[in-house]
Write a protein that holds these residues in place. Structure first.
Motif, PDB file in Angstrom:
ATOM      1  N   LYS B  75       0.779  -1.245   0.000  1.00  0.00           N
ATOM      2  CA  LYS B  75       0.000   0.000   0.000  1.00  0.00           C
ATOM      3  C   LYS B  75       0.808   1.292   0.000  1.00  0.00           C
ATOM      4  O   LYS B  75       0.295   2.344  -0.307  1.00  0.00           O
ATOM      5  CB  LYS B  75      -0.930  -0.007   1.223  1.00  0.00           C
ATOM      6  CG  LYS B  75      -1.989  -1.075   1.131  1.00  0.00           C
ATOM      7  CD  LYS B  75      -2.906  -1.002   2.330  1.00  0.00           C
ATOM      8  CE  LYS B  75      -4.082  -1.949   2.158  1.00  0.00           C
ATOM      9  NZ  LYS B  75      -4.791  -2.149   3.426  1.00  0.00           N
ATOM     10  N   ARG B  76       2.042   1.230   0.448  1.00  0.00           N
ATOM     11  CA  ARG B  76       2.917   2.426   0.501  1.00  0.00           C
ATOM     12  C   ARG B  76       2.344   3.535   1.371  1.00  0.00           C
ATOM     13  O   ARG B  76       2.475   4.721   1.081  1.00  0.00           O
ATOM     14  CB  ARG B  76       3.165   2.946  -0.916  1.00  0.00           C
ATOM     15  CG  ARG B  76       4.059   2.045  -1.714  1.00  0.00           C
ATOM     16  CD  ARG B  76       4.067   2.433  -3.160  1.00  0.00           C
ATOM     17  NE  ARG B  76       3.078   1.673  -3.898  1.00  0.00           N
ATOM     18  CZ  ARG B  76       2.949   1.667  -5.202  1.00  0.00           C
ATOM     19  NH1 ARG B  76       3.737   2.397  -5.939  1.00  0.00           N
ATOM     20  NH2 ARG B  76       2.034   0.935  -5.797  1.00  0.00           N
ATOM     21  N   GLN B  77       1.692   3.127   2.444  1.00  0.00           N
ATOM     22  CA  GLN B  77       1.079   4.075   3.365  1.00  0.00           C
ATOM     23  C   GLN B  77       2.120   5.033   3.968  1.00  0.00           C
ATOM     24  O   GLN B  77       1.870   6.211   4.141  1.00  0.00           O
ATOM     25  CB  GLN B  77       0.459   3.265   4.497  1.00  0.00           C
ATOM     26  CG  GLN B  77      -1.013   3.413   4.805  1.00  0.00           C
ATOM     27  CD  GLN B  77      -1.940   3.977   3.789  1.00  0.00           C
ATOM     28  OE1 GLN B  77      -2.200   3.335   2.769  1.00  0.00           O
ATOM     29  NE2 GLN B  77      -2.487   5.145   4.066  1.00  0.00           N
ATOM     30  N   ILE B  79       4.746   6.186   2.709  1.00  0.00           N
ATOM     31  CA  ILE B  79       5.133   7.221   1.741  1.00  0.00           C
ATOM     32  C   ILE B  79       3.999   8.235   1.640  1.00  0.00           C
ATOM     33  O   ILE B  79       4.213   9.446   1.671  1.00  0.00           O
ATOM     34  CB  ILE B  79       5.415   6.603   0.355  1.00  0.00           C
ATOM     35  CG1 ILE B  79       6.637   5.687   0.441  1.00  0.00           C
ATOM     36  CG2 ILE B  79       5.621   7.691  -0.685  1.00  0.00           C
ATOM     37  CD1 ILE B  79       6.950   4.965  -0.843  1.00  0.00           C
ATOM     38  N   LYS B  80       2.787   7.714   1.558  1.00  0.00           N
ATOM     39  CA  LYS B  80       1.617   8.586   1.482  1.00  0.00           C
ATOM     40  C   LYS B  80       1.605   9.545   2.682  1.00  0.00           C
ATOM     41  O   LYS B  80       1.324  10.730   2.532  1.00  0.00           O
ATOM     42  CB  LYS B  80       0.351   7.733   1.478  1.00  0.00           C
ATOM     43  CG  LYS B  80      -0.899   8.529   1.198  1.00  0.00           C
ATOM     44  CD  LYS B  80      -2.122   7.629   1.198  1.00  0.00           C
ATOM     45  CE  LYS B  80      -3.362   8.429   0.853  1.00  0.00           C
ATOM     46  NZ  LYS B  80      -4.583   7.620   1.023  1.00  0.00           N
ATOM     47  N   GLU B  86      10.590   9.296  -0.085  1.00  0.00           N
ATOM     48  CA  GLU B  86      10.472   8.227  -1.088  1.00  0.00           C
ATOM     49  C   GLU B  86      11.750   8.068  -1.908  1.00  0.00           C
ATOM     50  O   GLU B  86      12.046   6.984  -2.399  1.00  0.00           O
ATOM     51  CB  GLU B  86       9.290   8.493  -2.029  1.00  0.00           C
ATOM     52  CG  GLU B  86       9.489   9.751  -2.861  1.00  0.00           C
ATOM     53  CD  GLU B  86       8.464   9.947  -3.970  1.00  0.00           C
ATOM     54  OE1 GLU B  86       7.372   9.367  -3.900  1.00  0.00           O
ATOM     55  OE2 GLU B  86       8.785  10.698  -4.899  1.00  0.00           O
ATOM     56  N   GLU B  87      12.512   9.131  -2.034  1.00  0.00           N
ATOM     57  CA  GLU B  87      13.729   9.071  -2.833  1.00  0.00           C
ATOM     58  C   GLU B  87      14.687   7.997  -2.313  1.00  0.00           C
ATOM     59  O   GLU B  87      15.393   7.346  -3.084  1.00  0.00           O
ATOM     60  CB  GLU B  87      14.422  10.441  -2.810  1.00  0.00           C
ATOM     61  CG  GLU B  87      15.633  10.468  -3.698  1.00  0.00           C
ATOM     62  CD  GLU B  87      16.090  11.859  -4.067  1.00  0.00           C
ATOM     63  OE1 GLU B  87      15.430  12.837  -3.673  1.00  0.00           O
ATOM     64  OE2 GLU B  87      17.120  11.948  -4.748  1.00  0.00           O
ATOM     65  N   TYR B  90      13.219   4.631  -3.815  1.00  0.00           N
ATOM     66  CA  TYR B  90      13.271   4.383  -5.244  1.00  0.00           C
ATOM     67  C   TYR B  90      14.634   4.635  -5.882  1.00  0.00           C
ATOM     68  O   TYR B  90      14.890   4.161  -6.980  1.00  0.00           O
ATOM     69  CB  TYR B  90      12.182   5.181  -5.955  1.00  0.00           C
ATOM     70  CG  TYR B  90      10.804   4.784  -5.486  1.00  0.00           C
ATOM     71  CD1 TYR B  90      10.411   3.449  -5.555  1.00  0.00           C
ATOM     72  CD2 TYR B  90       9.928   5.706  -4.941  1.00  0.00           C
ATOM     73  CE1 TYR B  90       9.161   3.053  -5.106  1.00  0.00           C
ATOM     74  CE2 TYR B  90       8.673   5.327  -4.504  1.00  0.00           C
ATOM     75  CZ  TYR B  90       8.301   4.004  -4.580  1.00  0.00           C
ATOM     76  OH  TYR B  90       7.058   3.618  -4.150  1.00  0.00           O
ATOM     77  N   TYR B  95      15.622  -1.629  -3.384  1.00  0.00           N
ATOM     78  CA  TYR B  95      14.230  -1.766  -3.811  1.00  0.00           C
ATOM     79  C   TYR B  95      14.166  -2.619  -5.073  1.00  0.00           C
ATOM     80  O   TYR B  95      14.841  -2.340  -6.051  1.00  0.00           O
ATOM     81  CB  TYR B  95      13.639  -0.381  -4.088  1.00  0.00           C
ATOM     82  CG  TYR B  95      12.226  -0.434  -4.593  1.00  0.00           C
ATOM     83  CD1 TYR B  95      11.172  -0.592  -3.715  1.00  0.00           C
ATOM     84  CD2 TYR B  95      11.949  -0.345  -5.952  1.00  0.00           C
ATOM     85  CE1 TYR B  95       9.862  -0.666  -4.178  1.00  0.00           C
ATOM     86  CE2 TYR B  95      10.653  -0.416  -6.422  1.00  0.00           C
ATOM     87  CZ  TYR B  95       9.612  -0.571  -5.535  1.00  0.00           C
ATOM     88  OH  TYR B  95       8.325  -0.647  -6.002  1.00  0.00           O
ATOM     89  N   VAL B  97      11.646  -3.773  -7.884  1.00  0.00           N
ATOM     90  CA  VAL B  97      10.303  -3.502  -8.386  1.00  0.00           C
ATOM     91  C   VAL B  97       9.529  -4.797  -8.627  1.00  0.00           C
ATOM     92  O   VAL B  97       8.309  -4.842  -8.477  1.00  0.00           O
ATOM     93  CB  VAL B  97      10.375  -2.618  -9.646  1.00  0.00           C
ATOM     94  CG1 VAL B  97      10.870  -3.404 -10.846  1.00  0.00           C
ATOM     95  CG2 VAL B  97       9.029  -1.981  -9.932  1.00  0.00           C
ATOM     96  N   GLN B  98      10.232  -5.861  -8.942  1.00  0.00           N
ATOM     97  CA  GLN B  98       9.555  -7.146  -9.206  1.00  0.00           C
ATOM     98  C   GLN B  98       8.743  -7.628  -8.000  1.00  0.00           C
ATOM     99  O   GLN B  98       7.842  -8.439  -8.134  1.00  0.00           O
ATOM    100  CB  GLN B  98      10.573  -8.236  -9.557  1.00  0.00           C
ATOM    101  CG  GLN B  98      11.253  -8.085 -10.907  1.00  0.00           C
ATOM    102  CD  GLN B  98      12.526  -7.265 -10.841  1.00  0.00           C
ATOM    103  OE1 GLN B  98      12.711  -6.461  -9.937  1.00  0.00           O
ATOM    104  NE2 GLN B  98      13.400  -7.447 -11.813  1.00  0.00           N
ATOM    105  N   CYS B  99       9.111  -7.144  -6.815  1.00  0.00           N
ATOM    106  CA  CYS B  99       8.436  -7.614  -5.598  1.00  0.00           C
ATOM    107  C   CYS B  99       7.178  -6.822  -5.289  1.00  0.00           C
ATOM    108  O   CYS B  99       6.423  -7.183  -4.385  1.00  0.00           O
ATOM    109  CB  CYS B  99       9.391  -7.521  -4.412  1.00  0.00           C
ATOM    110  SG  CYS B  99      10.836  -8.550  -4.654  1.00  0.00           S
ATOM    111  N   ASP B 100       6.958  -5.751  -6.020  1.00  0.00           N
ATOM    112  CA  ASP B 100       5.782  -4.927  -5.759  1.00  0.00           C
ATOM    113  C   ASP B 100       4.521  -5.748  -6.020  1.00  0.00           C
ATOM    114  O   ASP B 100       4.371  -6.363  -7.079  1.00  0.00           O
ATOM    115  CB  ASP B 100       5.803  -3.679  -6.651  1.00  0.00           C
ATOM    116  CG  ASP B 100       4.764  -2.680  -6.212  1.00  0.00           C
ATOM    117  OD1 ASP B 100       4.556  -2.534  -4.997  1.00  0.00           O
ATOM    118  OD2 ASP B 100       4.134  -2.060  -7.086  1.00  0.00           O
ATOM    119  N   PHE B 252      15.334 -11.809 -12.851  1.00  0.00           N
ATOM    120  CA  PHE B 252      16.301 -10.822 -12.380  1.00  0.00           C
ATOM    121  C   PHE B 252      17.462 -10.762 -13.369  1.00  0.00           C
ATOM    122  O   PHE B 252      17.221 -10.720 -14.561  1.00  0.00           O
ATOM    123  CB  PHE B 252      16.751 -11.164 -10.954  1.00  0.00           C
ATOM    124  CG  PHE B 252      15.616 -11.133  -9.971  1.00  0.00           C
ATOM    125  CD1 PHE B 252      15.021  -9.929  -9.622  1.00  0.00           C
ATOM    126  CD2 PHE B 252      15.107 -12.295  -9.431  1.00  0.00           C
ATOM    127  CE1 PHE B 252      13.952  -9.889  -8.745  1.00  0.00           C
ATOM    128  CE2 PHE B 252      14.039 -12.264  -8.544  1.00  0.00           C
ATOM    129  CZ  PHE B 252      13.459 -11.054  -8.206  1.00  0.00           C
TER     130      PHE B 252
END
Lengths: 262, 440
Positions: B75-77, B79-80, B86-87, B90, B95, B97-100, B252
Motif C-alpha cells: 500500500k505504501r502508506q 510514503i503517502k 520516497e527518494e 526508489y 528496492y 520492483v519485481q516484488c511490488d 532478475f
C-alpha cells in the motif's frame, strides 16, 4: 467515440544451433485498462511444454513457461482486437507514482543531457507537467534525428543523445531522462501503431492525477490509434522476452507487427 | 578462574575449528582465498537483565522492519503519510520492483535478521546496522560453543549460561512455519562462497537438504528437488544463501549463470517460500536506517527501545549544516557500500582529502550518511598469552515464525587491529562466542 483496431504481433527466434531446456518469460500481450479494451485475443507459442500467465508489478501481462524439447526455432504469435476510448483517463494517486520519478541506468541524464536541459526555458513558465514535458519533447525533436541501426536495445539515453540519432526507444528514454531531472513522474510505454513494421515506444507523463501519452518520435500527443503493450520505468521493464536455454550459438530475432482499423 | 580454564584451550579450539573447516572465503585482487576465521577464547558475557532489554528492543525493531517491507511492496502508506522520503526507496539499490504486489507466505519477509549492535563506554547499546537479506554468522558461535563445551565442560556446569545450540531448532521452525508443502532446503551457491561452511553446517544441524541450483527445478508451477537417482520431491521452503539478483535469470539478472528459472514466478503465486524474501534490501539500506525509529512509532505506535547511533542525512538541509559544522568528529558512510567498505572517519582525512570529500558530499548528498563516532566499549581478547582490549560489535539473530524470537547468543566480532573500529570478517576480523547468562 471508440476506435476499434485489429492487431497482429509476431516474434520469432532462430538459433544457429539447437537449444533445449528453454525457459522464457514473454511480455508482448496488450492488456485491458481504462483506455483500451482487449478482446478476441489469441496467443500461439511454439514450441511449448508448459505455460502460465501472470501480471507483473506494472500490471503487464506476462506468459512464462518452458520448451523442453530440442528446437532451433521459437515463435510467438498474438492477435486480437482493441477498442480504444480516448476520453477514458488513466488515473493514479500521486504518492503511487514515486517509482517513476527517479532515473534508472537507461534513463540517467549525463553531462550532455544535463547541459541541454539547462539551456531550456525555465520550468516555471509552464502551467503543468504535461505542458512542460510537451515543450521538452518539441526541443528534443528539433535536435534529434530518427536513424535506425546506430543504437541498440541497451543504449542509454545519454549515449543516444550524444549521437543525436536513434530510434523510438531512444527518443522515449531521453524525454524520460529530462522529465526525471525535474522529478516529473513519467514512464516508458511499449506498444503498436497502425501500419506494418516493428513495435513502437512512447511515454506517459503524470499530470494532475492522470497519465497522458506523448510520442516524442512523432512529436505529438498520442491519439486513439496507439495500442499499449506494456509500461515500466524504461525499456528494460518492458522487455519482450527474457529467456535462458542450453545451447544455441548465435540467435536472430524477428518481430513483425501489423495494426489496422476495422 | 573463568578465563584461566579457557585460556589453556585457546589453541586446541582453534585447531579443531580449522579441522572442521570453519573458514571464511574472501576475494582479494580477483582471487578467491579461504582464510580461517580466528576465534578468541574469551566470550562476551551478557547479563540476563541486559539481554532482556536487548530482546525487547530487537523484537520491536524486526516487527517494524517487517511491516515496513510489507507496506512498501503493497500500500505504501508510509510514503503517502510522508514519514519517509520516497527518494531513499526508489533511488536505493535495495528496492526490487519485481516484488511490488507480491505477498510472501504468512506475510513474513524478514525470517532471519542479523542486527548489528555496539555497546558504548557509557554502557548504552546502539544499533549499527540491520541485515535483512542474507545475514551470516550464526554457525560460528554454534560450533565454537560446541567445541568449548567439550574442552571445559565444568565451565558450563558452574556458570548459568543459556544453551545456544537451539539455533538449528529455531531455524527449522522458521522454515517449517512458512513452508507451503514439501521439503525445506538450504540453497548454497557452492563451495566457493564465503559462507559455505555455514551453509553445510546449518543443513547438517537442521536436517534440511543442502542443495545447489542444479538440484532444483520448476515444473508445472511447483519447485522440485531432484536427488542423485533422479527422483523428484516437492520443495515448500528455500532458505537461499544466494542473493536476489542471481535467484532467477528470467526475472532478475539475466546473464546469471546460476539461479533457478521461474522460481520467482511461482513464489509470486504463493507456491514456495523464499527465506528471506526477495526485495528486503529496501529496508536495510544505510539511508533507510535513519528512518527506523520513525517506522517503529509509525507502525507499532511505540517508542523505540533500542537507539540508533546518532545519524544525520545530508539530504536534509539541517542535517547537512550540522555535518559541515561538525565534520571532523563524524564518520561518513556510503549508503551503497557494505562489509566495512565506503566508511570514512573524517578525522583521518588529510586537508586535501577532506576538501574533496566535502565537494562530493555536496554534489551527491543522498549518497552518504554521517554518524557520531561511538566510543565502543572494548572487549578483551587473548593474544600472546594475555588479555588485550579490542573494538567489538555484536550481531544478534532474530528469527521470525509466528512471533520474532531472539537467539540467546550471537556473533561477537572484533577487530584484530588495535587502532581499527572495523570488525567485519571480510576485513580480517575475528569472532567470539556470546554468552547470555540465565536469570537467577
Amino acid at each position: 467515440m471508440i476506435r476499434r483496431l485489429q492487431y497482429l504481433y509476431h516474434m520469432s527466434l532462430k538459433f544457429e544451433l539447437p537449444v533445449h531446456e528453454h525457459h522464457f518469460k514473454l511480455r508482448c500481450f496488450p492488456s485491458t485498462d481504462a483506455r483500451q479494451k482487449i478482446f478476441n485475443e489469441h496467443i500461439e507459442i511454439y514450441p511449448v511444454h508448459f505455460r502460465s500467465t501472470e501480471k507483473d508489478s506494472f500490471g503487464n501481462t506476462c506468459v512464462y513457461g518452458t520448451a523442453n524439447q530440442t528446437h532451433d526455432h521459437f515463435s510467438v504469435d498474438v492477435e486480437g482486437e482493441a477498442d480504444i476510448d480516448i476520453n477514458k483517463k488513466l488515473t493514479d494517486e500521486e504518492y503511487k507514482t514515486g517509482i517513476f520519478k527517479y532515473e534508472t541506468p537507461l534513463t540517467k541524464a549525463g553531462t550532455t543531457i544535463r547541459k541541454f536541459h539547462l539551456e531550456l526555458e525555465s520550468a516555471s513558465l509552464f502551467a503543468n507537467n504535461f505542458e512542460r514535458a510537451f515543450y521538452m519533447m518539441n526541443m528534443l525533436y528539433d535536435d534529434f534525428s530518427y536513424v535506425q541501426g546506430v543504437t541498440g536495445i541497451s543504449t542509454t539515453a545519454e549515449e543516444a543523445f550524444d549521437l543525436r540519432r536513434g530510434v523510438c526507444q531512444d527518443y522515449a528514454h531521453i524525454l524520460l531522462a529530462m522529465c526525471r531531472l525535474e522529478r516529473i513522474p513519467c514512464r516508458y510505454i511499449a506498444g503498436m501503431i497502425p501500419g506494418e513494421g516493428a513495435t513502437h515506444a512512447w511515454t506517459e507523463i503524470y499530470n494532475e492525477g492522470e497519465w497522458r501519452m506523448l510520442d516524442p518520435t512523432h512529436n505529438r500527443e498520442c491519439d486513439d490509434t496507439y495500442i499499449k503493450i506494456s509500461s515500466g520505468r524504461d525499456a528494460k521493464d518492458c522487455s519482450i522476452n527474457q529467456g535462458v536455454f542450453y545451447g544455441g550459438g548465435r540467435q536472430t530475432q524477428e518481430i513483425k507487427v501489423k495494426v489496422s482499423e476495422l | 578462574m573463568l578465563a584461566d580454564g579457557l585460556y589453556k584451550h585457546a589453541d586446541s579450539v582453534n585447531e579443531l575449528l580449522a579441522r572442521y573447516g570453519v573458514k571464511f572465503g574472501i576475494y582479494k585482487n580477483g582471487e578467491f582465498k579461504e582464510q580461517l576465521f580466528p576465534f578468541d577464547i574469551i566470550p562476551r558475557v551478557i547479563s540476563a537483565e541486559d539481554f532482556n532489554f536487548l530482546e525487547r528492543g530487537l523484537k520491536q525493531r524486526v516487527k517494524a522492519l517487517n511491516e515496513f517491507i510489507r507496506d512498501i511492496y503493497s500500500k505504501r502508506q508510509i510514503i503517502k503519510d510522508k514519514v519517509i522520503a520516497e527518494e531513499f526507496i526508489y533511488s536505493g539499490s535495495g528496492y526490487l520492483v519485481q516484488c511490488d504486489g507480491v505477498t510472501p507466505p504468512k506475510n513474513i519477509y524478514a525470517h532471519i535478521s542479523g542486527i548489528d549492535l555496539v555497546q558504548g563506554k557509557n554502557k548504552n547499546w546502539y544499533i549499527l546496522e540491520d541485515n535483512l537479506r542474507i545475514p551470516s554468522g550464526a554457525s560460528y558461535p554454534m560450533i565454537a560453543r560446541d567445541l568449548c563445551r567439550k574442552g571445559v565442560p565444568e565451565m558450563f556446569e558452574e556458570n548459568r549460561i543459556e544453551d545456544n545450540r537451539n539455533y538449528a531448532e529455531l531455524l527449522r521452525k522458521t522454515m517449517e512455519y512458512v513452508n507451503t508443502g514439501g521439503l525445506s532446503v538450504i540453497l548454497t551457491p557452492g563451495r566457493f562462497n564465503a559462507a559455505y561452511f555455514e551453509h553445510s553446517y546449518l543443513a547438517e544441524q537442521t536436517g534440511a537438504h543442502l542443495v545447489t541450483c542444479d538440484d532444483l527445478t520448476v515444473e508445472n508451477e511447483n519447485l522440485y528437488f531432484i536427488d542423485y537417482s533422479g527422483k523428484k520431491e516437492k520443495v515448500g521452503a528455500v532458505y537461499r544463501r544466494i542473493s536476489d539478483e542471481y535467484l532467477d535469470p528470467v526475472n532478475f539478472y539475466r546473464e546469471s549463470l546460476i539461479g533457478i528459472p521461474h522460481i520467482f514466478d511461482i513464489y509470486r503465486k504463493g507456491n514456495v517460500a523464499l527465506i528471506n524474501a526477495p526485495g528486503n534490501g529496501v529496508a536495510d539500506d544505510k539511508g533507510i536506517y535513519y528512518f527506523v525509529p520513525a517506522m517503529i512509532k509509525y507502525y507499532l505506535g511505540e517508542e523505540p527501545i533500542l537507539q540508533n547511533a546518532p545519524t544525520y542525512l545530508p539530504y536534509y538541509e539541517d542535517d547537512m549544516k550540522y555535518v559541515l559544522e561538525n565534520f571532523d568528529k563524524l564518520v561518513l558512510k556510503d549508503v551503497a557500500e557494505a562489509g566495512g567498505y565506503g566508511v570514512v572517519f573524517a578525522n583521518k582525512l588529510s586537508k586535501q582529502e577532506k576538501e574533496n570529500f566535502i565537494t562530493l558530499l555536496k554534489s551527491e548528498p543522498r549518497r552518504f550518511i554521517a554518524q557520531e563516532v561511538i566510543d565502543f566499549l572494548d572487549l578483551d581478547i587473548y593474544e600472546d598469552g594475555q588479555p588485550v582490549p579490542r573494538k567489538a560489535d555484536l550481531r544478534a539473530f532474530v528469527l521470525m515464525a509466528d512471533e520474532p524470537v531472539v537467539w540467546k547468543s550471537g556473533l561477537t566480532r572484533f577487530s584484530r587491529n588495535p587502532d581499527s573500529f572495523i570488525v567485519n570478517s571480510s576485513q580480517g576480523g575475528g569472532f567470539k562466542d556470546t554468552w547470555v547468562l540465565k536469570s537467577k
